[in-house]
Structure formats: structure tokens, C-alpha cells
Design a protein around this motif. Structure first.
Motif, mmCIF file in Angstrom:
data_model
loop_
_atom_site.group_PDB
_atom_site.id
_atom_site.type_symbol
_atom_site.label_atom_id
_atom_site.label_comp_id
_atom_site.label_asym_id
_atom_site.label_seq_id
_atom_site.Cartn_x
_atom_site.Cartn_y
_atom_site.Cartn_z
ATOM 1 N N ILE A 96 0.872 -1.185 0.000
ATOM 2 C CA ILE A 96 0.000 0.000 0.000
ATOM 3 C C ILE A 96 0.905 1.229 0.000
ATOM 4 N N THR A 97 0.662 2.132 -0.954
ATOM 5 C CA THR A 97 1.411 3.385 -1.003
ATOM 6 C C THR A 97 0.422 4.537 -0.894
ATOM 7 N N ILE A 98 0.765 5.516 -0.055
ATOM 8 C CA ILE A 98 -0.061 6.719 0.050
ATOM 9 C C ILE A 98 0.668 7.854 -0.674
ATOM 10 N N GLY A 99 -0.089 8.589 -1.494
ATOM 11 C CA GLY A 99 0.455 9.756 -2.187
ATOM 12 C C GLY A 99 -0.328 10.996 -1.794
ATOM 13 N N VAL A 100 0.353 12.124 -1.709
ATOM 14 C CA VAL A 100 -0.363 13.385 -1.461
ATOM 15 C C VAL A 100 -0.019 14.373 -2.571
ATOM 16 N N ASP A 101 -1.061 15.039 -3.064
ATOM 17 C CA ASP A 101 -0.931 15.888 -4.241
ATOM 18 C C ASP A 101 -1.242 17.336 -3.890
ATOM 19 N N GLY A 102 -0.217 18.049 -3.429
ATOM 20 C CA GLY A 102 -0.391 19.487 -3.186
ATOM 21 C C GLY A 102 -0.968 19.860 -1.835
ATOM 22 N N ILE A 103 -0.821 18.994 -0.833
ATOM 23 C CA ILE A 103 -1.271 19.354 0.527
ATOM 24 C C ILE A 103 -0.474 20.584 0.964
ATOM 25 N N SER A 104 -1.167 21.640 1.413
ATOM 26 C CA SER A 104 -0.435 22.870 1.735
ATOM 27 C C SER A 104 -0.408 23.175 3.233
ATOM 28 N N ASP A 105 -1.318 22.600 3.990
ATOM 29 C CA ASP A 105 -1.352 22.903 5.416
ATOM 30 C C ASP A 105 -0.364 22.001 6.172
ATOM 31 N N PRO A 106 0.586 22.607 6.892
ATOM 32 C CA PRO A 106 1.603 21.800 7.586
ATOM 33 C C PRO A 106 0.984 20.832 8.596
ATOM 34 N N GLY A 107 -0.068 21.271 9.279
ATOM 35 C CA GLY A 107 -0.727 20.403 10.254
ATOM 36 C C GLY A 107 -1.320 19.180 9.577
#
Lengths: 244, 244
Positions: free
Chosen positions: A94-105
Motif C-alpha cells: 500500500i502506497t499513500i500519495g499526497v498531491d499538493g497538501i499545503s497545510d503543515p498540520g
């Protein structure tokens, strides 16, 4: 005592370009700094307002700490760590990808979630907030030391190269509760304001959603992306524990 | 133009005692203010840096907005709303309780989660951060208008009066994935640092946990409370949608 040059140097590390140029980053908070000290990562300096926090820690007054902290309420401990070398992508089942998350929290809590569910890497589009931003480090609560965050120019390309199907979390996909979620696949979460980029959407095997439970027009339009990731990860891994 | 008295008045509303004394609260952000305008709640003033945001909105410069905003990066819209009257607790089949949540972002996202999963109330211990804090309002993304937050002196007592079993989210309870979660019960989440209070722990029917997926000593110690709530709510309601 900190010299004004030292202070200036530490504050500069708030910016990614100075972190890269100096191969250093800042972590704040007792728990987080302790976790990083106990990880494989090496520190350069540890500052604390408490005596004997660590053999190598330097005592600062709260006033001095305020001047170098990135937080409104400064923590009692601040560490300067050496940026770890970048690793190869290993491609777990299982791989998780994030595309442009901008909030550090949000990024920090997604890193913490990946750690909780036993993953060891996260693939981030280049326009995702830097994982060595001190607010990301803080929200990850130390999990940053166990999750390799890989920043890639082309998220779709990097995930496609793993030769697994790619699924995206959107607002109009199939329900995660009634779909079969492949246990060898990538799952991508988009940015808080724009979701998954158009190009990546065209590369998806399918779109998946957390269905709404409230009828009518007057309802929440979406979930916070970290909460949505929490629910996706729980759905992906719950079968492993259902018969425990 | 805002007079210095108006500015001072708006800033005072950051404090709960002034909100209660004036029966007013502040909401920031275009989306949130719009949602509240379209709810049953009434506004007193709407300020915006954009012309024609609303028929009754007053135009401010960005500089003026900065002076009244509670955020580092001020939003373009700020509204002053009338505190809604407190409601009776209705006790739905599923009730969520929070015991001393102190982070406004966490409480706001839990309110947003309750809204998503179709609940209409949240029971909060008295030491939980005030739901009319502007950071809670912001994180709730407008869901605050659909979720009645009831603040009670005695959380255990208020939940017991509903005559349903009370379950608590802890780190050493039964796995939520292998337990039967009653669909007529209360579920309580504790504070970020101390968990559920001792007294309330003694009133629980049982403790429930999200199991860890990583072996060994080196792992995440806990999940963020809002993410844990997301996973609990998903587990509580997923059966409703599994055969959709």
C-alpha cells in the motif's frame, strides 16, 4: 546566551532553501525532539529552557527561546537536526500519495497516520508543503523519523512506475465502504482547496469517496483531508485486525 | 473605516467572557461566513475586503482587516454573529462526548466530522475549548451551525442521564475492529494530553481502541484525537453504507 548571528541562522531555517543549503532543520517540542534524538537522525544543537534536558543541551531563557521559536507559544525545547539523506522509494503493497497538501498540520498528521498503520513511506508531489517545515515536524509528533517522505516532480509518473493501480480520494467516487479496496495499490489525497490535479485524475484506476451520511442541501461539503486519510487508512487496514 | 472603539470591541470577542456578555461571536473566512449567513443564525456585522461580498457587508482595507483578524494571514471576510440560544440535549442513538479537548482545530474538525456523519449534537465537558472561539468556528468550516455543542458541568452525569452505555476511546481498550459497537451508546474522546478524566473512566461500560499496526518499540504512541474520532465515527456508521 545566543548571539544575534545564531538567532538569525536558526530563524533562516524556517525557509526551505536555507534548510537545503545548510542541510539542517528545526524541531520544537519536548516529545518530538526526544523522539528525533532517539531515532537514527543526528542533531547539531539542542536548546532547552530546562536544566539537564539532555547532556548536550544548552540552557536558554524563555525570552531567548521566544526569539527563535516558530510558534506563538514557544516550546521548552528546540533542536537543530541534520537533514537525513534521501532514500530510494521502496513501494510497499500500500502506497499513500499526497498531491499538493499545503497545510503543515495536515501533512504532519498524515505522516503520523502512515506511521500508525505501519507504512514506511509517503510520496509527495513537488508542490506539497515541505516535510521539514517545523510545523509539519511538530504535527507528526516524531513520526517523521519513521516515514520517508519522497518529493517527486511527477506524482502520477512515480506512482505508475510502481506498477500498481492508483486510486484517488474525491468527492464523487465509489463508496469506500462498499468497494473492494485492493491491498496492492496506491491511494492519493489531493490538496485542501483543489483536490487531485487534473493530470493525475486522468491516470487513476478509480475514484473513491467517503459517502455522506446527511441528506439534503444543508450539510458538510467535505471532510478535512487528514481526517479523510484517517478513514481511508482505517478501511485499508481494518481487515488485518478484524479477527484478532 | 473602523473606529478604534469598534476595533477594540471586535478583538475583545476573542475572549469567552466578552462573547457571553455581548452575546456575540466572530467568524472568519468567506466559506464559513457564507455558511453561517445561510444558516438560522443572525449576523450583526459583516466586514469584507471585497466589494459586494454581501448586501450588508462593510468594505475594509486589508490593513484594517489585519487589525481585527485572529489569524496570521487574515481572511477577506469577517462576520460578527449573534450567539445562538442554548438548546435542550436530545440524545440521538449515537452521542459523541469530548472531555477536555483544548486544541481549537481539533474541536472544530470533530464538529465537522459529527456533521458529516449526520449527528446533530456534541456533548462537551466544561473544560473543553469554547466552540465559539474563532479558530474552532474556522476549523468546523460552517458545520458549527448544524451541530449543537452542549457544555456540561458533569460530562459523566449528562451522558449517564441518557440511559445508554458510555464507551471511552483509550490506548488500552478492546479493538474497535473486532468489537461490536452498540448503535445506541455514547462514545467519549479525551483531551490531547491527559485522555479521559479519571472520574469518567470509572463510569465507562468499556474502553475501545484503534489497534496499532506497527510492532516493536519504535512507533507512533497515539493518533491525533480528531483523526481517532474520524476512525471511530467511520466504524460506527460504515455498516449503514456497506450494502449501498
Amino acid at each position: 546566551m545566543l548571539s544575534s548571528n545564531q538567532r538569525k541562522f536558526i530563524l533562516q531555517l524556517n525557509k526551505k532553501k536555507y534548510r537545503l543549503a545548510n542541510k539542517l532543520f528545526v524541531a520544537e517540542g519536548k516529545k518530538v525532539v526526544n523522539e528525533l534524538i532517539n531515532s537514527d537522525w543526528r542533531f547539531k544543537n539542542i536548546f532547552s529552557t530546562e536544566k539537564n534536558f539532555h547532556l548536550d543541551s544548552k540552557l536558554l531563557t524563555l525570552e531567548e527561546m521566544k526569539k527563535i521559536s516558530n510558534f506563538k507559544t514557544p516550546s521548552h525545547v528546540l533542536g537543530i537536526f541534520i537533514l537525513p539523506d534521501s532514500q530510494q522509494i521502496i513501494s510497499e503493497d500500500i502506497t499513500i500519495g499526497v498531491d499538493g497538501i499545503s497545510d503543515p498540520g495536515n501533512l504532519g498528521t498524515i505522516i503520523r497516520l502512515c506511521d500508525w498503520f505501519g507504512l514506511s513511506e509517503l510520496i509527495c508531489s513537488k508542490n506539497t508543503v515541505d516535510c521539514f517545515n517545523s510545523k509539519v515536524i511538530q504535527a507528526s509528533m516524531g513520526s517523521i523519523a519513521r516515514i520517508n517522505c519522497h518529493y517527486v516532480d511527477d506524482l502520477g509518473g512515480a506512482l505508475s512506475a510502481m506498477e500498481k493501480p492508483i486510486y484517488g480520494a474525491t468527492l464523487k467516487g465509489e463508496s469506500i465502504y462498499s468497494s473492494i479496496l485492493p491491498n496492492r495499490a496506491s491511494y492519493v489525497f489531493g490538496s485542501e482547496s483543489h483536490g487531485i490535479s487534473k493530470l493525475l485524475l486522468s491516470q487513476l484506476e478509480g475514484e473513491l469517496s467517503i459517502p455522506m451520511f446527511r441528506e439534503g442541501d444543508n450539510k458538510a461539503e467535505s471532510l478535512n483531508v487528514a481526517n479523510a486519510s484517517a478513514i481511508f487508512l482505517s478501511e485499508l487496514f481494518r481487515d488485518l485486525k478484524e479477527n484478532d
